[in-house]
Design a protein around this motif. Structure first.
Motif, PDB file in Angstrom:
ATOM      1  N   GLY A  30      -4.981  -7.281   8.725  1.00 47.47           N
ATOM      2  CA  GLY A  30      -4.884  -8.533   8.059  1.00 47.47           C
ATOM      3  C   GLY A  30      -4.809  -8.532   6.553  1.00 47.47           C
ATOM      4  N   GLY A  31      -4.692 -10.054   6.078  1.00 45.34           N
ATOM      5  CA  GLY A  31      -4.723 -10.131   4.772  1.00 45.34           C
ATOM      6  C   GLY A  31      -3.750  -9.430   3.934  1.00 45.34           C
ATOM      7  N   GLU A  32      -3.825  -9.271   2.785  1.00 43.81           N
ATOM      8  CA  GLU A  32      -3.183  -8.673   1.644  1.00 43.81           C
ATOM      9  C   GLU A  32      -3.713  -7.403   1.044  1.00 43.81           C
ATOM     10  OE1 GLU A  32      -2.224 -11.814  -0.873  1.00 43.81           O
ATOM     11  OE2 GLU A  32      -0.825 -12.829   0.419  1.00 43.81           O
ATOM     12  N   ALA A  33      -2.939  -6.632   0.746  1.00 42.30           N
ATOM     13  CA  ALA A  33      -3.375  -5.206  -0.012  1.00 42.30           C
ATOM     14  C   ALA A  33      -2.218  -4.835  -0.875  1.00 42.30           C
ATOM     15  CB  ALA A  33      -3.382  -4.000   1.317  1.00 42.30           C
ATOM     16  N   LYS A  34      -3.184  -4.384  -2.110  1.00 38.45           N
ATOM     17  CA  LYS A  34      -2.153  -3.873  -3.338  1.00 38.45           C
ATOM     18  C   LYS A  34      -2.430  -2.622  -3.575  1.00 38.45           C
ATOM     19  CE  LYS A  34      -0.724  -5.570  -8.097  1.00 38.45           C
ATOM     20  NZ  LYS A  34      -1.076  -6.356  -9.198  1.00 38.45           N
ATOM     21  N   ARG A  35      -1.719  -1.662  -3.572  1.00 39.75           N
ATOM     22  CA  ARG A  35      -1.841  -0.409  -3.867  1.00 39.75           C
ATOM     23  C   ARG A  35      -1.656  -0.186  -5.376  1.00 39.75           C
ATOM     24  NH1 ARG A  35      -1.543   4.324  -0.856  1.00 39.75           N
ATOM     25  NH2 ARG A  35      -1.118   6.202  -1.936  1.00 39.75           N
ATOM     26  N   LEU A  36      -3.047   0.335  -6.056  1.00 43.80           N
ATOM     27  CA  LEU A  36      -3.051   0.381  -7.313  1.00 43.80           C
ATOM     28  C   LEU A  36      -2.604   1.877  -7.901  1.00 43.80           C
ATOM     29  CD1 LEU A  36      -6.451  -1.333  -8.010  1.00 43.80           C
ATOM     30  CD2 LEU A  36      -4.023  -2.271  -8.011  1.00 43.80           C
ATOM     31  N   ASN A  37      -3.049   2.824  -7.034  1.00 44.79           N
ATOM     32  CA  ASN A  37      -2.466   4.258  -7.539  1.00 44.79           C
ATOM     33  C   ASN A  37      -2.708   4.952  -6.092  1.00 44.79           C
ATOM     34  OD1 ASN A  37      -5.558   4.950  -7.436  1.00 44.79           O
ATOM     35  ND2 ASN A  37      -5.599   4.036  -9.414  1.00 44.79           N
ATOM     36  N   GLU A  38      -2.610   6.278  -6.146  1.00 45.55           N
ATOM     37  CA  GLU A  38      -2.740   7.108  -4.950  1.00 45.55           C
ATOM     38  C   GLU A  38      -4.247   6.912  -4.197  1.00 45.55           C
ATOM     39  OE1 GLU A  38      -1.497  11.106  -5.751  1.00 45.55           O
ATOM     40  OE2 GLU A  38       0.474  10.735  -5.876  1.00 45.55           O
ATOM     41  N   GLU A  39      -5.300   6.651  -4.690  1.00 46.02           N
ATOM     42  CA  GLU A  39      -6.657   6.757  -4.479  1.00 46.02           C
ATOM     43  C   GLU A  39      -7.183   5.255  -4.446  1.00 46.02           C
ATOM     44  OE1 GLU A  39      -8.927   9.729  -6.153  1.00 46.02           O
ATOM     45  OE2 GLU A  39      -7.859  11.254  -5.737  1.00 46.02           O
ATOM     46  N   GLU A  40      -6.464   4.385  -4.943  1.00 42.38           N
ATOM     47  CA  GLU A  40      -7.166   3.096  -4.834  1.00 42.38           C
ATOM     48  C   GLU A  40      -6.326   1.954  -4.365  1.00 42.38           C
ATOM     49  OE1 GLU A  40     -10.573   3.208  -8.711  1.00 42.38           O
ATOM     50  OE2 GLU A  40      -8.634   2.234  -8.943  1.00 42.38           O
ATOM     51  N   ILE A  41      -6.795   0.985  -3.416  1.00 44.37           N
ATOM     52  CA  ILE A  41      -6.235  -0.120  -3.109  1.00 44.37           C
ATOM     53  C   ILE A  41      -7.177  -1.316  -3.150  1.00 44.37           C
ATOM     54  CG2 ILE A  41      -5.153  -1.024  -0.954  1.00 44.37           C
ATOM     55  CD1 ILE A  41      -4.558   1.764  -0.013  1.00 44.37           C
ATOM     56  N   ALA A  42      -6.525  -2.373  -3.624  1.00 47.30           N
ATOM     57  CA  ALA A  42      -7.098  -3.742  -3.687  1.00 47.30           C
ATOM     58  C   ALA A  42      -6.959  -4.573  -2.409  1.00 47.30           C
ATOM     59  CB  ALA A  42      -6.744  -4.556  -5.090  1.00 47.30           C
ATOM     60  N   TYR A  43      -7.854  -5.069  -1.875  1.00 54.44           N
ATOM     61  CA  TYR A  43      -7.928  -5.916  -0.588  1.00 54.44           C
ATOM     62  C   TYR A  43      -8.318  -7.045  -1.152  1.00 54.44           C
ATOM     63  CZ  TYR A  43      -7.753  -1.627   2.129  1.00 54.44           C
ATOM     64  OH  TYR A  43      -7.445  -0.437   2.744  1.00 54.44           O
ATOM     65  N   ARG A  44      -7.577  -8.330  -0.050  1.00 58.07           N
ATOM     66  CA  ARG A  44      -7.986  -9.594  -0.212  1.00 58.07           C
ATOM     67  C   ARG A  44      -7.803 -10.210   1.200  1.00 58.07           C
ATOM     68  NH1 ARG A  44      -4.247 -14.368  -3.627  1.00 58.07           N
ATOM     69  NH2 ARG A  44      -5.810 -15.940  -2.754  1.00 58.07           N
ATOM     70  N   ASN A  45      -8.835 -10.786   1.599  1.00 58.35           N
ATOM     71  CA  ASN A  45      -8.916 -11.377   2.981  1.00 58.35           C
ATOM     72  C   ASN A  45      -8.749 -10.350   4.125  1.00 58.35           C
ATOM     73  OD1 ASN A  45      -9.792 -13.817   1.904  1.00 58.35           O
ATOM     74  ND2 ASN A  45      -7.574 -14.325   1.461  1.00 58.35           N
ATOM     75  N   VAL A  46      -9.053  -9.230   4.008  1.00 59.29           N
ATOM     76  CA  VAL A  46      -8.793  -8.233   5.027  1.00 59.29           C
ATOM     77  C   VAL A  46      -9.927  -8.184   5.989  1.00 59.29           C
ATOM     78  CG1 VAL A  46      -7.077  -6.798   3.701  1.00 59.29           C
ATOM     79  CG2 VAL A  46      -9.707  -6.197   3.805  1.00 59.29           C
TER      80      VAL A  46
END
Length: 874
Positions: A152-168
């Motif tokens: 669920g929610g939204e995910a933004k891939r910042l780079n190969e090792e970090e992902i930002a999550y929102r409402n997951v």
């Protein structure tokens, strides 16, 4: 063209989001759409390989765009993307993917599936990402993170090792959202390589938000060991007060070792602490070490506290680590009251709570390559919890030589001569032993200075085995045993005691003394076959008898000429009245001494086996007759001593075993028959009439009677489950290939350690039922009275439904007419949760415990528990 991110509400659009199995297109008929050229000046220097299920691609698009429809796929570097619709913007290095609607059902199908390296695939409603910068945006993603699930929610891939999550939704449940049983909604968070760092988060159960908000949190992604705190459980104990149970810290020190430290604190001053270490080095060794200490105040405040400790250590070495050398350890030692005062540390395991002995062993073995010798060294510990005594061997060693044929030649040609069949062996053993010392005196200086016993024993067996007349086996042997000690004993009567009677005094005399003894045995054995044939299903019954007879001789080592025995006299007024006693000066030695009494006679034994041959079943295509063991062994043995002055025939012992129902039911029995007549006589002691039995030198058959049964024992056991009824039987209970514990990998070893520490927490729902029943019977006849005992024990489990299971363990003492300690456990599989209840309905350890917990290991401390312990019973 403008990319539109598809945002589907998983609740409102549940019909749309429910995928229906649409078979993929045969890739052998898919044509490659287009390949791009290599890009320079960035990390994306490999070609895009594209394919689609529908080759009718729109042609009125710029040359820098590539559109793929229906079962589309692109692959580049170590990643691949599958979706119903994929558009590649080569100019801006962007890839957009989404699913599509089924024209017949209207369901949302062909969701993008992104797979990179050896990671688990990521499924979403739609995504867009830059294949050069590795950044991207994902909506309604669903991915597995090392045993946990994010959806669920939204995910933004910042780079190969970090992902930002929102409402997951972070969950241990593999059900698709919104059917997830339990989860934590992360409003904002960043996923790193080994953990998710969360901002505000709240619980959600069955889609219902719970007003429990976490301002921040750390959620591990357990692809490696991670250290962290262990949360406690809360409760109240009637005697010890309020408690915080099981709080502590877990330390993942390295890939080879971890450490778990837990404690329980009670408001009235009692506490428990435990430290548990697991270590493993692949292809080398593995083991666990546990140190426990308890401080409990069960009585009044002024009463001293009960202080207990326990040490457990298990270690095993991989057989291939050091060929020819072995090392293993199994240690369980501590105070005799540890299990009684700390039942929670064993999860109220009745076997642990009611055990009477603790044993430990540390063993080292060495095979000397190229020689017939091998060495073993052992340190052992034995503790009687009832008598509170301890026996230690520090250490015991054994040097053994395999049997040799000294008169045979390696380059011999032809059959062996009779003298070339002579074999010689050798063994040497030594020990330092402290025997049955009181627990509270174990670590005193006098224990090791005065109670330590040591000695050596050597044994040289010489044997000869020949086949005579093709039907008889001739065996002859001479055994020599020598015992060496550095101290012996002397007994004497002290004169002038207060009671007016002489009292015995035992003195220890230092100095080296040896004691050698030998015995000779020569005998014959053969086999006699008898077969009876029948018509019908039963084809034949075969009876095999194995009689053997041997002459055995052993001199009287209590003769004064050997110097092993001495005689003490109770009074100086000889010849009347006085008493005398003969004793061995080695009787307190760790290996004893030569026994007294001369024997020269015949030993008889007879072994019987009976088996039946049945016609093959009609369903058996090979039509091979079936063989069934009716009696696997019935043995009789006795000894007749020619030079004894009376009672020359020893008691006749017998034993047997068999199995029924395709070796499912095992039966063992044994006993002793007295061939002589018993006379019952009366005596008076302390003004009371006492009856006793005395054996006289007269055979029972002389009076027309069968020998008297003095003792008899029988045991039966059967173990069945739903799997054993459909699998080939293993009658010898042999370990099958591949089942060796040395073959376990790292993860299997860790799981086995967890199961061993808490066996009640692991239930196999794949086996519908399992039952084990054992029965034991014992009879003893003293000649005056008889004693009988029989008991029934049973345990097992049963699936009431595919999700409900009951486990039970109990027994019944027939003579006492009451049940033995009984334990009942009930388990309910709630998919991502476990509900368990354990109940001991009666007895000293009467208690119950109900626990609801999350299955996933990462959230094992998230549980609700209600219990009533045995010491709270009114």
């Amino acid at each position: 063209m403008r990319d539109t991110i598809i945002k589907l509400n998983p609740v409102k659009d549940s019909k749309l989001t429910r995928q229906r199995g649409k078979k993929g297109t045969d890739t052998s008929k898919v044509k490659a759409a287009k390949d791009t050229t290599k890009k320079k000046g960035n990390s994306f220097d490999s070609e895009i390989k594209a394919q689609a299920g529908d080759t009718t691609i729109a042609i009125h698009i710029p040359s820098d765009f590539l559109i793929l429809l229906h079962n589309a796929r692109i692959s580049f570097e170590d990643a691949s993307l599958d979706a119903d619709y994929i558009r590649v913007d080569k100019k801006n290095h962007l890839v957009f993917a989404r699913g599509g609607r089924d024209p017949l059902t209207g369901a949302y199908i062909g969701r993008p599936i992104f797979k990179q390296k050896d990671q688990d695939p990521l499924i979403c409603d739609s995504l867009v990402f830059n294949y050069v910068t590795k950044k991207g945006f994902i909506h309604n993603a669903a991915s597995k993170q090392d045993g946990n699930f994010i959806s669920g929610g939204e995910a933004k891939r910042l780079n190969e090792e970090e992902i930002a999550y929102r409402n997951v939704l972070y969950s241990t449940c593999d059900k698709p959202y919104p059917e997830t049983d339990f989860g934590i909604v992360i409003t904002k968070g960043i996923a790193e390589k080994h953990m998710i760092i969360s901002g505000p988060a709240y619980l959600e159960i069955e889609g219902v938000p719970i007003p429990i908000v976490l301002p921040f949190g750390f959620f591990p992604k357990p692809d490696q060991r991670s250290s962290g705190a262990i949360l406690p459980t809360f409760g109240e104990d009637q005697q010890l007060g309020f408690f915080l149970k099981g709080f502590g810290i877990y330390l993942g020190l390295s890939d080879y070792i971890d450490l778990t430290n837990t404690a329980t604190y009670y408001s009235k001053g009692s506490f428990d602490v435990n430290s548990l270490a697991h270590y493993l080095k692949k292809y080398k060794y593995q083991g666990t070490l546990s140190l426990s200490f308890g401080y409990h105040k069960y009585g009044l405040e002024t009463d001293p506290a009960a202080k207990d400790f326990n040490i457990q250590w298990s270690h095993s070495q991989d057989a291939a680590a050091h060929p020819g050398t072995t090392f293993s350890a199994s240690v369980n030692a501590g105070t005799s009251s540890f299990y009684r005062n700390s039942p929670a540390q064993t999860n109220y395991n009745l076997i642990a709570l009611t055990q009477n002995n603790l044993r430990s062993s540390i063993a080292y073995g060495k095979v000397f390559t190229g020689t017939p010798f091998n060495l073993s060294v052992n340190l052992s510990h034995s503790q009687d919890l009832t008598a509170k005594t301890v026996t230690l061997e520090l250490p015991t060693f054994s040097l053994n030589m395999t049997s040799l044929s000294p008169f045979d030649k390696k380059d011999r040609v032809g059959e062996q001569k009779w003298y070339q069949r002579i074999t010689v062996g050798y063994s040497l053993q030594g020990t330092n032993k402290i025997n049955n010392v009181a627990e509270d005196q174990l670590f005193t200086s006098q224990t090791f200075s005065k109670r330590l016993q040591n000695g050596f024993t050597q044994s040289i067996p010489v044997s000869l085995s020949l086949n005579i007349l093709n039907y008889f086996q001739f065996n002859s042997s001479i055994n020599y045993t020598e015992r060496d000690y550095f101290q012996t004993i002397r007994k004497r009567f002290a004169r002038g005691s207060v009671s007016g009677l002489d009292s015995m005094v035992v003195d220890t005399v230092s100095g080296f003394r040896r004691a050698g003894d030998y015995s000779i045995s020569t005998g014959l054995s053969t086999k006699v076959y008898n077969t009876m044939f029948f018509k019908g299903t039963l084809q034949a019954i075969r009876h095999v008898m194995t009689p053997s007879i041997s002459f055995q001789y052993r001199p009287d080592f209590s003769d004064p000429g050997y110097g092993y025995y001495k005689t003490i006299v109770s009074s100086a007024t000889i010849p009347y009245p006085y008493t005398s006693q003969k004793y061995s000066i080695f009787e307190q030695g760790v290996y004893g001494g030569p026994s007294g009494g001369k024997s020269a006679g015949l030993a008889f034994s007879l072994d019987n086996t009976i088996e039946a041959k049945l016609r093959a079943r009609k369903s058996d295509t090979s039509q091979t007759p079936r063989k069934i063991q009716l009696l696997q062994g019935l043995s009789f043995s006795t000894f007749y001593n020619f030079i004894a002055d009376s009672l020359k025939l020893s008691p006749i012992s017998f034993s047997g075993r068999t199995s029924l129902f395709n070796n499912k039911l095992g039966i063992n029995f044994g006993g002793t028959l007295n061939p002589y007549v018993n006379q019952v006589r009366d005596s008076v002691s302390n003004g009371q009439l006492i009856r006793y039995a005395r054996v006289i030198d007269r055979y029972t058959f002389q009076d027309g009677k069968f020998p008297t049964l003095t003792n008899f024992n029988m045991s039966m056991s059967i173990s069945l489950n739903s799997e054993s009824l459909h699998q080939p039987n293993n009658p010898n209970n042999q370990i099958q290939p591949g089942s060796n514990l040395q073959n376990m990998n790292k993860q299997q070893a860790e799981k086995l350690a967890l199961i061993n520490s808490n066996p009640n927490a692991y239930v196999d729902f794949n086996i519908p039922w399992n039952i084990s029943v054992s029965y034991s019977f014992a009879y003893n006849n003293t000649g005056v009275s008889t004693f009988i005992s029989n008991s029934l024990n049973f345990n097992g489990d049963l699936n009431i439904t595919p999700k409900w299971k009951i486990q039970y363990s109990s027994g019944f003492d027939v003579k006492a007419g009451q049940f033995t300690p009984t334990s009942i456990s009930i388990y309910r599989d709630l998919h991502c949760w476990d509900l368990s209840a354990q109940w001991i309905p009666f007895g000293f350890y009467k208690f119950y415990n109900v626990t609801l917990k999350v299955k996933a290991s990462v959230l094992q401390d998230l549980k609700l528990s209600k219990r009533k312990d045995y010491y709270n019973n009114d």
